[in-house]
Enzyme design. Sequence first.
Site, PDB file in Angstrom:
ATOM      1  N   MET A 133       1.655 -11.563  12.398  1.00 54.58           N
ATOM      2  CA  MET A 133       1.621 -10.219  11.815  1.00 54.58           C
ATOM      3  C   MET A 133       0.257  -9.912  11.211  1.00 54.58           C
ATOM      4  O   MET A 133      -0.539 -10.819  10.941  1.00 54.58           O
ATOM      5  CB  MET A 133       2.740 -10.053  10.797  1.00 54.58           C
ATOM      6  CG  MET A 133       4.069  -9.721  11.464  1.00 54.58           C
ATOM      7  SD  MET A 133       5.352  -9.307  10.283  1.00 54.58           S
ATOM      8  CE  MET A 133       6.623  -8.687  11.394  1.00 54.58           C
ATOM      9  N   ARG A 193       0.914 -19.259  28.063  1.00 57.69           N
ATOM     10  CA  ARG A 193       2.169 -18.733  27.509  1.00 57.69           C
ATOM     11  C   ARG A 193       1.859 -17.996  26.198  1.00 57.69           C
ATOM     12  O   ARG A 193       0.857 -18.285  25.536  1.00 57.69           O
ATOM     13  CB  ARG A 193       3.130 -19.878  27.171  1.00 57.69           C
ATOM     14  CG  ARG A 193       3.575 -20.702  28.352  1.00 57.69           C
ATOM     15  CD  ARG A 193       4.635 -19.965  29.166  1.00 57.69           C
ATOM     16  NE  ARG A 193       5.278 -20.844  30.119  1.00 57.69           N
ATOM     17  CZ  ARG A 193       4.870 -21.041  31.372  1.00 57.69           C
ATOM     18  NH1 ARG A 193       3.781 -20.424  31.819  1.00 57.69           N
ATOM     19  NH2 ARG A 193       5.538 -21.850  32.173  1.00 57.69           N
ATOM     20  N   ARG A 243      -1.623 -26.374  28.705  1.00 61.57           N
ATOM     21  CA  ARG A 243      -1.500 -24.911  28.704  1.00 61.57           C
ATOM     22  C   ARG A 243      -2.368 -24.269  27.621  1.00 61.57           C
ATOM     23  O   ARG A 243      -2.692 -24.909  26.623  1.00 61.57           O
ATOM     24  CB  ARG A 243      -0.048 -24.509  28.399  1.00 61.57           C
ATOM     25  CG  ARG A 243       0.866 -24.648  29.569  1.00 61.57           C
ATOM     26  CD  ARG A 243       2.304 -24.374  29.156  1.00 61.57           C
ATOM     27  NE  ARG A 243       3.174 -24.427  30.323  1.00 61.57           N
ATOM     28  CZ  ARG A 243       4.482 -24.618  30.274  1.00 61.57           C
ATOM     29  NH1 ARG A 243       5.085 -24.772  29.109  1.00 61.57           N
ATOM     30  NH2 ARG A 243       5.198 -24.651  31.368  1.00 61.57           N
ATOM     31  N   ILE A 288       3.205  -9.642   2.946  1.00 60.71           N
ATOM     32  CA  ILE A 288       2.798 -10.885   3.619  1.00 60.71           C
ATOM     33  C   ILE A 288       1.415 -10.713   4.234  1.00 60.71           C
ATOM     34  O   ILE A 288       0.721 -11.678   4.470  1.00 60.71           O
ATOM     35  CB  ILE A 288       3.805 -11.336   4.706  1.00 60.71           C
ATOM     36  CG1 ILE A 288       3.898 -10.326   5.849  1.00 60.71           C
ATOM     37  CG2 ILE A 288       5.171 -11.622   4.107  1.00 60.71           C
ATOM     38  CD1 ILE A 288       4.515 -10.898   7.109  1.00 60.71           C
ATOM     39  N   ASP A 289       1.012  -9.455   4.493  1.00 59.98           N
ATOM     40  CA  ASP A 289      -0.264  -9.202   5.167  1.00 59.98           C
ATOM     41  C   ASP A 289      -1.485  -9.434   4.261  1.00 59.98           C
ATOM     42  O   ASP A 289      -2.601  -9.536   4.759  1.00 59.98           O
ATOM     43  CB  ASP A 289      -0.324  -7.758   5.681  1.00 59.98           C
ATOM     44  CG  ASP A 289       0.651  -7.507   6.818  1.00 59.98           C
ATOM     45  OD1 ASP A 289       1.209  -8.479   7.353  1.00 59.98           O
ATOM     46  OD2 ASP A 289       0.868  -6.330   7.157  1.00 59.98           O
ATOM     47  N   GLN A 297       8.066 -14.715  10.025  1.00 63.71           N
ATOM     48  CA  GLN A 297       7.041 -14.840   8.976  1.00 63.71           C
ATOM     49  C   GLN A 297       7.458 -14.175   7.675  1.00 63.71           C
ATOM     50  O   GLN A 297       6.866 -14.394   6.627  1.00 63.71           O
ATOM     51  CB  GLN A 297       5.722 -14.201   9.451  1.00 63.71           C
ATOM     52  CG  GLN A 297       5.107 -14.903  10.625  1.00 63.71           C
ATOM     53  CD  GLN A 297       4.155 -13.983  11.385  1.00 63.71           C
ATOM     54  OE1 GLN A 297       2.950 -14.001  11.142  1.00 63.71           O
ATOM     55  NE2 GLN A 297       4.667 -13.177  12.291  1.00 63.71           N
ATOM     56  N   GLU A 347       0.808  -1.218   0.000  1.00 59.51           N
ATOM     57  CA  GLU A 347       0.000   0.000   0.000  1.00 59.51           C
ATOM     58  C   GLU A 347       0.851   1.283   0.000  1.00 59.51           C
ATOM     59  O   GLU A 347       0.587   2.211  -0.757  1.00 59.51           O
ATOM     60  CB  GLU A 347      -0.898  -0.072   1.254  1.00 59.51           C
ATOM     61  CG  GLU A 347      -1.508   1.206   1.731  1.00 59.51           C
ATOM     62  CD  GLU A 347      -2.776   1.564   0.970  1.00 59.51           C
ATOM     63  OE1 GLU A 347      -3.205   0.767   0.120  1.00 59.51           O
ATOM     64  OE2 GLU A 347      -3.307   2.660   1.237  1.00 59.51           O
TER      65      GLU A 347
HETATM   66  O1  F6P Z   1       5.102  -6.153   5.966  1.00 59.84           O
HETATM   67  C1  F6P Z   1       4.016  -5.777   6.742  1.00 59.84           C
HETATM   68  C2  F6P Z   1       4.370  -5.984   8.166  1.00 59.84           C
HETATM   69  O2  F6P Z   1       4.759  -7.291   8.254  1.00 59.84           O
HETATM   70  C3  F6P Z   1       3.277  -5.698   9.206  1.00 59.84           C
HETATM   71  O3  F6P Z   1       2.443  -6.772   9.511  1.00 59.84           O
HETATM   72  C4  F6P Z   1       4.070  -5.263  10.410  1.00 59.84           C
HETATM   73  O4  F6P Z   1       3.323  -4.459  11.269  1.00 59.84           O
HETATM   74  C5  F6P Z   1       5.184  -4.528   9.783  1.00 59.84           C
HETATM   75  O5  F6P Z   1       5.435  -5.149   8.547  1.00 59.84           O
HETATM   76  C6  F6P Z   1       6.415  -4.446  10.638  1.00 59.84           C
HETATM   77  O6  F6P Z   1       7.530  -4.205   9.861  1.00 59.84           O
HETATM   78  P1  F6P Z   1       8.749  -3.275  10.251  1.00 59.84           P
HETATM   79  O7  F6P Z   1       9.113  -3.573  11.660  1.00 59.84           O
HETATM   80  O8  F6P Z   1       9.808  -3.689   9.262  1.00 59.84           O
HETATM   81  O9  F6P Z   1       8.315  -1.859  10.063  1.00 59.84           O
END
Ligand code: F6P
Length: 348
Positions: A168, A272, A161, A125-126, A280, A102
């Site tokens: 993410m 935990r 547990r 990946i999101d 990821q 985006e």
């Molecule tokens: O690529 C998206 C993402 O994985 C989000 O889910 C996460 O919040 C963000 O990147 C964190 O990335 P960075 O720590 O590199 O800014």
Amino acid sequence: MKLGVLTGGGDCPGLNAVIRAVVRKSMQFGYEIIGIREGWRGLLENKYTPLDRDSVSGILHRGGTILGTSRTNVYKEKDGEARVIKSLKENNIDALVAIGGEDTLGVAAKLFKAGVKVVGVPKTIDNDLNATDYTFGFDTAVNIATEAIDRLHTTAESHNRVIVVEVMGRHAGWIAVHSGMAGGADIILIPEVPFNFEEVCDTLIKRHSRGKNFSIVVISEGAKLQTENTQDPDGSFILSSLNKDSFGHVKLGGIGNILAEEIEKRTGFETRATVLGYLQRGGSPSAYDRVLATRFGVFASELVEKQQWGYMASLKGNDIVAVSLADATGQLKVVDKDLYEVASTFFG
Ligand code: F6P
């Protein structure tokens, strides 16, 4: 034609497969290809590297990006747009392939309006980019999270547990829903559906009373607690730092630990938390992502050949089609209510 290629935003498995595909297809068209280092920053700071058949050899299966990446926002830099246009001109770069999510493609859409010849490839990946069924990198992240959930299941069961798994997903819970469904999670919490501790604990207590002495709860890093305050969309996020990146995003992380503490306090069940974090995003792309990334890269090169500036490669069903960058970046693609409904059938 001298074609520039850049990768921006968080890294993602499959970036190298796209770069390789763009280079190989563009060579067939007779283009000269230049890699722009570290996303939009490379254009502002003149960081370039030539790309040819040799430089993209052996990278298909490799994670990360050979070009490097950054979250540099052209529109937050002084005279950013003018400097990008100047840099393209001085280096005789005719057109750009921007590979990103985006934020990166949002910049591309604005540059297109300013006259830059640019096409896009959807990465994250999101999986929250609009106007494409899937982004590359998502499948790999889901596979990694699913494997982690499988492993956490056996240890949760052995120790009676509850294990909370934080995955993410800043604004959209795609990774949580897919990995949670695939891994048989007992509860899945996502940013789209604010949650409260009482309901989560009730579900776990009922499950316990049926003789199930262990549970797996999957939660997106961006999951929000129900609050009275609907004015501030970031108000109930759990932050790991107050710093914002140049696109204005706060740093998330920590909701999993908070939830685990609350569950233990309220239910008495030993609990935990495991935060999967950057695992990821790192490492080799899945076979699916290698193929998708390759198809996207070849298609992006074809968009350039057809001079379809301002468009992005997109997956619709089984086809790769062109969608406008404006459509892709206007709003985020959040989890479908029906899919979450299916996932919730298995809660408890
Ligand atoms: O690529 C998206 C993402 O994985 C989000 O889910 C996460 O919040 C963000 O990147 C964190 O990335 P960075 O720590 O590199 O800014």
